[in-house]
Design a protein around this motif. Structure first.
Motif, short mmCIF file in Angstrom:
data_model
loop_
_atom_site.label_atom_id
_atom_site.label_comp_id
_atom_site.label_asym_id
_atom_site.label_seq_id
_atom_site.Cartn_x
_atom_site.Cartn_y
_atom_site.Cartn_z
N LYS A 24 0.83 -1.20 0.00
CA LYS A 24 0.00 0.00 0.00
C LYS A 24 0.87 1.27 0.00
CE LYS A 24 -2.18 0.83 3.78
NZ LYS A 24 -3.15 0.74 4.90
N GLU A 28 0.92 4.10 -2.92
CA GLU A 28 0.59 5.48 -2.57
C GLU A 28 1.70 6.44 -3.00
OE1 GLU A 28 -0.13 4.98 1.59
OE2 GLU A 28 -2.31 4.84 1.32
N LEU A 48 -4.31 -0.60 -4.89
CA LEU A 48 -4.37 0.05 -3.59
C LEU A 48 -5.67 -0.34 -2.88
CD1 LEU A 48 -3.16 2.04 -1.54
CD2 LEU A 48 -4.32 3.89 -2.78
#
Length: 207
Positions: A24, A28, A48
């Protein structure tokens, strides 16, 4: 020039390893780059959302899936639409789930998600006690034998729906059909339990 894809691929590496928290963070970082430097924005946002889904953060997953679905559905990519529907179901927003599944079964009948979406739509209608709509979904799957998995599951669901409606003869018909025609199905034990339950309700335990 390789820096953006390095971030993206690191996300995928950790995702494939099942380390969703670290994956994640890399996705990001990729998504925080300037839009002109990333050409896999929707794929990164989808992964994600998958990370949040696998981490049981269903509310955040639903939010991202819905955003991706709005941007990709018309391009024939309905994975985010399906997963968004499932996520909304997990956070007790059944009408949102019904709406998203409805877009799949209404517009994408040749999709690989069609049978799964129709079955989940039927189950959601059952949970909402909208039995007529549920029966319609399961009967649609019965008319299409191209996927035997959802055919037998639909027989089972129809048996349970009619049992809940106290239409015991019809319930027995669906349960019996599953047991007799598909004896090797993984749903047989549940059908046999359904048959037993109906006979108990009819006060015919000997049957």
């Amino acid at each position: 020039n390789e820096y953006p894809m390095a971030l993206f691929n690191l996300g995928y590496c950790y995702f494939d390893m099942g380390n969703y928290q670290v994956a994640k963070s890399w996705f990001e970082k990729y998504l925080n780059l300037q839009p002109s430097k990333r050409d896999k924005t929707m794929e990164a946002r989808t992964r994600l959302a998958d990370c949040y889904y696998m981490s049981k953060d269903d509310e955040r997953a639903a939010e991202i899936y819905e955003d991706v679905a709005m941007r990709t559905f018309n391009n024939g990519d309905i994975y985010a639409t399906f997963m968004g529907a499932m996520s909304f179901g997990l956070i007790a927003q059944p009408q949102k789930k019904i709406s998203m599944l409805g877009t799949i079964v209404n517009d994408k009948q040749n999709s690989g998600f069609y049978h799964r979406a129709m079955y989940e739509l039927g189950r959601t209608y059952v949970q909402e006690e909208e039995y007529d709509d549920a029966v319609g979904c399961f009967n649609t799957l019965l008319s299409d034998k191209s996927d035997s998995t959802y055919y037998t599951k639909s027989l089972l669901e129809l048996g349970m729906v009619h049992s809940n409606l106290s239409k015991y003869d019809q319930a027995l018909g669906y349960f019996m059909s599953l047991v007799e025609k598909y004896p090797l199905s993984g749903d047989v034990q549940s059908a046999l339990a359904g048959i037993e339950s109906v006979y108990q309700l009819l006060h015919k335990p000997e049957e």
